[in-house]
Design a protein around this motif. Structure first.
Motif, PDB file in Angstrom:
ATOM      1  N   GLN A  43     -10.069   7.854  -4.143  1.00  0.00           N
ATOM      2  CA  GLN A  43      -8.652   8.119  -3.895  1.00  0.00           C
ATOM      3  C   GLN A  43      -7.811   7.851  -5.138  1.00  0.00           C
ATOM      4  O   GLN A  43      -6.874   8.588  -5.439  1.00  0.00           O
ATOM      5  CB  GLN A  43      -8.172   7.234  -2.724  1.00  0.00           C
ATOM      6  N   GLU A  70       3.115   0.896   5.351  1.00  0.00           N
ATOM      7  CA  GLU A  70       2.517   2.197   5.057  1.00  0.00           C
ATOM      8  C   GLU A  70       3.050   2.843   3.786  1.00  0.00           C
ATOM      9  O   GLU A  70       2.290   3.432   3.015  1.00  0.00           O
ATOM     10  CB  GLU A  70       2.760   3.118   6.265  1.00  0.00           C
ATOM     11  N   ASN A  89      -5.014  -4.409   8.504  1.00  0.00           N
ATOM     12  CA  ASN A  89      -4.367  -3.493   7.562  1.00  0.00           C
ATOM     13  C   ASN A  89      -3.299  -4.157   6.724  1.00  0.00           C
ATOM     14  O   ASN A  89      -2.386  -3.514   6.237  1.00  0.00           O
ATOM     15  CB  ASN A  89      -3.751  -2.321   8.332  1.00  0.00           C
ATOM     16  N   ALA A  93      -2.254   6.868   3.882  1.00  0.00           N
ATOM     17  CA  ALA A  93      -1.806   5.510   3.575  1.00  0.00           C
ATOM     18  C   ALA A  93      -2.451   4.506   4.525  1.00  0.00           C
ATOM     19  O   ALA A  93      -2.917   3.447   4.114  1.00  0.00           O
ATOM     20  CB  ALA A  93      -0.284   5.433   3.662  1.00  0.00           C
ATOM     21  N   ARG A 113      -2.384  -2.491  -4.240  1.00  0.00           N
ATOM     22  CA  ARG A 113      -2.198  -2.113  -2.837  1.00  0.00           C
ATOM     23  C   ARG A 113      -1.294  -0.900  -2.649  1.00  0.00           C
ATOM     24  O   ARG A 113      -0.631  -0.779  -1.632  1.00  0.00           O
ATOM     25  CB  ARG A 113      -1.660  -3.287  -2.021  1.00  0.00           C
ATOM     26  N   TYR A 162      -6.071   3.909   3.708  1.00  0.00           N
ATOM     27  CA  TYR A 162      -6.207   3.113   2.485  1.00  0.00           C
ATOM     28  C   TYR A 162      -5.907   1.641   2.772  1.00  0.00           C
ATOM     29  O   TYR A 162      -6.636   0.747   2.318  1.00  0.00           O
ATOM     30  CB  TYR A 162      -5.276   3.654   1.401  1.00  0.00           C
ATOM     31  N   ASP A 163      -4.839   1.395   3.551  1.00  0.00           N
ATOM     32  CA  ASP A 163      -4.464   0.010   3.853  1.00  0.00           C
ATOM     33  C   ASP A 163      -5.587  -0.703   4.600  1.00  0.00           C
ATOM     34  O   ASP A 163      -5.876  -1.882   4.359  1.00  0.00           O
ATOM     35  CB  ASP A 163      -3.175  -0.023   4.689  1.00  0.00           C
ATOM     36  N   MET A 199     -12.211   4.010  -1.966  1.00  0.00           N
ATOM     37  CA  MET A 199     -10.871   3.767  -2.529  1.00  0.00           C
ATOM     38  C   MET A 199     -10.785   4.248  -3.970  1.00  0.00           C
ATOM     39  O   MET A 199      -9.759   4.773  -4.411  1.00  0.00           O
ATOM     40  CB  MET A 199     -10.535   2.271  -2.463  1.00  0.00           C
ATOM     41  N   TYR A 227      -1.390   3.177  -2.216  1.00  0.00           N
ATOM     42  CA  TYR A 227      -2.452   4.114  -1.854  1.00  0.00           C
ATOM     43  C   TYR A 227      -2.488   5.321  -2.755  1.00  0.00           C
ATOM     44  O   TYR A 227      -3.460   6.074  -2.735  1.00  0.00           O
ATOM     45  CB  TYR A 227      -2.335   4.529  -0.382  1.00  0.00           C
ATOM     46  N   THR A 228      -1.451   5.512  -3.546  1.00  0.00           N
ATOM     47  CA  THR A 228      -1.436   6.605  -4.503  1.00  0.00           C
ATOM     48  C   THR A 228      -0.392   6.305  -5.563  1.00  0.00           C
ATOM     49  O   THR A 228       0.402   5.377  -5.412  1.00  0.00           O
ATOM     50  CB  THR A 228      -1.129   7.949  -3.808  1.00  0.00           C
TER      51      THR A 228
END
Lengths: 650, 338
Positions: free
Chosen positions: A72, B214, A154, A83, A469, A86-87, A69, A471-472
């Motif tokens: 990333q 997501e 997730n 995504a 939380r 990552y979750d 992580m 992912y980017t």
């Protein structure tokens, strides 16, 4: 069994580890060789070591997830992970570290040390003890099997509804988590009950309740906490599973369900859990730091009362995780006040440790460095916690990386630093060999620098407004530098831990011999050889102070003298002594159970039950339930050799 | 054992966060642009400075204690001085308790001051959070015909408190505009309430902060604080229905839009009345698309419509499967929605 045997008054004899009685005890208590012997063992030291090894493996797995992580997040617009990946990673990382590492590793130390520091031969329920380990392993494997089918949980470890329901999360991901946590809850409950009873009834004669090591207070306190808190989370996850698989409406807003109910049930458990994963670690520091300060802990009674107060208050602050849920302000103000107050018992412990240093003569070893830096990490994690107790400020701080930094100072600073130090202290007892100090020092400084480089800047990431939380993140928000520092720091931390574990493994085979008491410590476990024999003590010691091995040097403490070489010879089969709860007066000779494969077999049956529920193979679940029942019947069937009668020796 | 440098580093990083202000770090909450945030800011700073002081004091006690006492050398026996040493615990805990009580009071007073807006709100906006975008309903209770809906960019008049009622269309989200107001969750089945007020005109960035699936990372919003006259003009503009397309291309696009997009999107003045996606009646008055992910210009608009799943994987906007000419005509319709 004859009446005379029931009313037996045990012989008082003098014996050491080379006497004939020791050899006969060795034969009675030792684990049989071979795979069946390994499966059947109920030795608390074996249980403890297995807990430790398993927990450290989970630590390494969870750490690897974190490193992926961090790659990333090292730079904006990272593309290493999708995504979804990552979750799943951040969820599995948290579940691993919080549930499969942080508490089990402390159970490992406690299982190993309880009978040794309390002067007993085993835990109160040896089979239940190994049962709790097998259940932990099985529940961990159950949750990790989600990796094989590519459906890892997730939704984070909070797992808020309704995102956890099938409308939004149709795969089996959340079923793994829901059923796995109910599964793991059985292990926690069984283990906790065992600690409480062992603490209250399995102490050496004379070890009254104000003479036990703080570690046992910490573990017993959190065990009582677990017995109260785990039902809440088991219920929460059961209701979730019913919502998911049977269409009930506990958390589903359509049909009158309440998504907020999840948050209450979850945090009613999960806030106390924070103390569950730190109080035993604080206990280990309270016990072991004085070894290196060459004096007893300052303020024993205050620290014990602080431990209990923390746990009690810990049940009244869960709402501070929910300040942003629209709860009426008067309730927020109450829980905010309680969250400030809980800092006071923590302050007691901090000042007790500092006073112990100032009133002692510190010997700077690896273990001491971990403990001393632990105090500062504890403070950093503590004050950032106090900041989040202020409702209005928390509405800014919460859900950002500030809270992520806080939880890592708590879990790494207060749990991992204590654990790494404690392993330096007690590894020699477990293996008979010292962990190499020179390589240990290298590892300590790399870990210390890496950890702080990773997580101090993370506070700034949070103050700069980066939500957790995600992912980017895009460039231009000021988040690049602190994220890069955190990534670099986390890899340095990982290198330090790698050196640490290499050092441990190397020392296991090539470390210097430790002898019985390498630290010249004062508590009972150091009166046994390293490693201790399966029966722990050839005769039951009697205890007259908190530091039986320091009595010749601490004239102020206690009036009597502890007796370690003369005592009751309990050698009619596997026997242990039960004492009274407060004063530890001898009460009953306990007939202890032999090794048994039953805990392992029942665990297999329960595993089949949970796999059946997961796959909705009702025949498998039914067969698992029946097999569990049958296994428990065989396990608990009254055995003649375990007969005993209350109120024997005085 | 040098620990003070780290404490200093934390301070430096924290200060660095606040110094550049909104320009370099629009999401930081160590500066404030609105009344709610400004009321809370001193408390946050107070707690932060207290924390730094406590860390420095404790670290100094540990380091100095170890250095002074370790120098005395190892001994087999140390005289017990428990009564005096225990006294130090009492002093440390006593001081901590007094400080904590002070902060409980400060915290409670601050909470009371931000619990309700300082004056009667100028208007009420209903915020409905969706996976993964924001819907804003401007309600006019006296004249329902003056109500309208927009998405992801919310306009408020400067210097006046605005009441926000927050709901969710699906899962739990969290509304946050750091320089204006703290977080409040949107929870399905209940309505939460908060308020915002901006001190000066500007655009303030916000983001969903409760993990919601997501594309949680790409659920941004912007608050536009307009001077009163500009706000009234904007509001009047938003009330207009979409104009009838002037060109043949655009009216072809309108038919294409109704065929492909109307199930989810509304454009007032046409038969498109879908409620699942953002209202597009005044799409071109917004500066970004896809909940703040892309700038709103014809190029990005085409890219987003043609392939939403590569811009925002998992987005609930399906790939519409358009031919090149269809896409071009729909775009020429959309750019008329000023």
């Amino acid at each position: 069994m004859t009446a005379a045997e029931y009313d037996r008054v045990p012989q008082f004899i003098g014996a050491d580890y080379n006497s004939p009685i020791a050899r006969s005890l060795e034969r009675t208590w030792e684990t049989k060789p071979g795979i069946l012997g390994w499966i059947s063992s109920v030795d608390h030291k074996e249980v403890g070591v297995r807990y430790l090894v398993t927990a450290f493996i989970f630590l390494i797995l969870g750490g690897c997830m974190a490193l992926i992580m961090r790659l990333q997040l090292a730079r904006p617009n990272g593309t290493i992970l999708t995504a979804q990946e990552y979750d799943e990673l951040f969820s599995a990382h948290a579940i691993t570290m919080i549930f499969l590492y942080a508490q089990p590793v402390l159970s490992g130390f406690s299982n190993y040390l309880f009978p040794l520091v309390l002067g007993g031969r085993d835990m109160a329920f040896p089979r239940m003890n190994m049962f709790s380990y097998w259940l932990y392993l099985a529940a961990g494997l159950f949750m990790y099997s989600s990796i094989i089918v590519g459906a890892v949980p997730n939704n984070g470890w909070f797992n808020y509804a309704p995102f956890s329901l099938t409308e939004y999360n149709p795969g089996p991901n959340m079923d793994f988590y829901a059923l796995g946590m109910i599964f793991l809850g059985i292990s926690t409950t069984v283990g906790s009950a065992n600690f409480v009873v062992t603490f209250l009834r399995m102490r050496a004669p004379g070890m009254s309740i104000n003479r036990v090591p703080i570690l046992t207070w910490g573990t017993t306190t959190i065990s009582v906490g677990n017995l109260l808190a785990v039902p809440s989370v088991s219920l929460a996850f059961l209701l979730l599973w019913l919502d998911r698989r049977f269409g009930t409406h506990f958390y589903r807003p359509e049909g009158g369900g309440q998504p907020l109910l999840w948050q209450h049930l979850f945090w009613m458990f999960a806030h106390p859990w924070v103390y569950v994963v730190v109080l035993p670690a604080m206990g280990m520091v309270s016990d072991a730091m004085p070894f290196f300060c060459r004096r007893p802990l300052v303020g024993y009674a205050a620290v014990v009362l602080g431990t209990i107060t923390t746990m009690a208050l810990g049940f009244g602050v869960w709402l501070h995780h929910m300040f942003a849920t629209g709860i009426p302000f008067i309730a927020l103000a109450f829980f905010s006040g309680a969250s400030f107050v809980i800092a006071i018992p923590s302050a007691i412990a901090v000042f007790a440790w500092i006073a112990t240093i100032w009133a002692g003569r510190p010997v700077i070893t690896c273990a001491f460095l971990y403990f001393a830096s632990f105090i500062v990490m504890f403070t950093i994690g503590g004050v950032s916690g106090v900041m989040t107790a202020a409702v209005a400020a928390d509405l800014q701080l919460t859900s950002t990386y500030f809270v992520v930094a806080h939880i890592h100072y708590v879990l790494i600073g207060i749990n991992l630093f204590a654990v790494l130090g404690a392993l330096h202290v007690w590894f020699p007892k477990m293996t008979g060999r010292l962990i190499d100090e020179r390589l240990g020092l290298v590892a300590f400084w790399i870990i210390f620098i890496g950890f702080n480089l990773a997580f101090l800047p993370m506070h700034a990431t949070g103050l700069l407004g980066m939500p957790r939380r995600i992912y980017t993140y895009p460039p231009g928000l000021g988040w690049e530098t602190p994220n890069m520092l955190t990534t670099i720091g986390s890899f340095i931390l990982a290198v330090g831990l790698l050196i640490y574990f290499v050092n441990v493994l190397r020392s296991r085979v090539a470390g210097a011999p430790a002898g019985a008491n390498p630290w010249d410590a004062g508590t009972l476990e150091w009166a046994t050889p390293s490693p201790p024999p399966p029966y722990n003590f050839p005769v039951i010691p009697s205890v007259a102070s908190r530091h039986p091995l320091w009595e010749d040097r601490l004239p102020q403490e206690g009036v009597g003298r502890s007796e370690l070489r003369n005592g009751m010879a309990l050698d009619h089969g596997k026997e242990a002594l039960a004492t009274t709860a407060l004063d530890a007066q001898p009460d009953v000779i306990l007939k202890m159970p032999e090794d048994s494969p039953a805990p392992f077999i029942v665990t297999l049956a329960i595993s089949a039950f949970f796999v059946g529920l997961l796959l909705q193979l009702w025949w498998l679940a039914g067969a698992g339930a029946l097999a569990t029942l049958a296994g428990l019947l065989i396990w608990l069937w009254p055995a003649r050799e375990l007969e005993q009668r209350a109120g024997a020796p005085r | 054992m040098t620990r003070t440098p780290q404490a200093a580093a934390l301070g430096a990083l924290g200060l660095a966060a606040s110094a550049p202000g909104a320009a370099a770090s629009p999401m930081d909450y160590l500066h404030a642009d609105g009344k709610w945030a400004a009321t809370v800011l001193p408390l946050t700073w107070g707690l932060f400075i207290l924390s730094l002081v406590v860390i420095v004091v404790i670290a100094a006690l540990v380091i100095v204690g170890v250095m002074l006492r370790a120098r005395l050398g190892n001994v087999r026996q140390v005289p017990l001085v428990d009564t005096r040493a225990t006294g130090w615990i009492a002093i440390g805990v006593g001081v901590s308790t007094l400080i904590l009580i002070g902060f409980v009071a400060w915290s409670s007073i601050t909470l009371a001051r931000v619990a309700y807006p300082p004056s009667k709100p100028a208007l009420t906006i209903l915020v409905r959070a969706h996976q993964w975008w924001w819907e804003f309903h401007y309600l006019d209770k006296n004249d329902p015909s003056r109500s309208f809906v927009t998405a992801n960019e919310v306009h408020i008049p400067v210097g006046k408190p605005v009441r926000l009622e927050l709901q969710s269309a699906d899962v739990i989200h969290e509304f946050w505009v750091p320089s204006l107001v703290g977080k409040i969750q949107t929870i399905p089945g209940q309505t939460n309430v908060t308020w915002i007020e901006a001190d000066k005109p500007g655009v303030y960035r916000g983001q969903c902060t409760q993990f919601c699936g997501e594309q949680h990372a790409h659920m941004l919003l912007s608050v536009f604080a307009d001077p009163p006259a500009a706000f009234d003009a904007w509001r009047a503009d938003q009330l207009r229905d979409a104009p009838t397309p002037a060109t043949q291309e655009a009216s072809l696009g309108e038919r294409g839009f109704i065929g492909h997009c109307a199930a989810c999107h509304t454009v007032r003045g046409t038969v498109a009345e879908g409620k699942l996606g953002p209202d597009l009646t005044h799409l071109m008055s917004r500066s970004t698309i896809a909940a703040g992910v892309l700038p709103n210009n014809p190029g990005y608009l085409s890219g987003w419509i043609a392939d939403p799943q590569s811009v925002k994987p998992g987005s609930l906007m399906p790939d519409p499967d358009l031919s090149g000419p269809e896409l071009a005509s729909i775009r020429s319709f959309l750019v008329t929605l000023k």
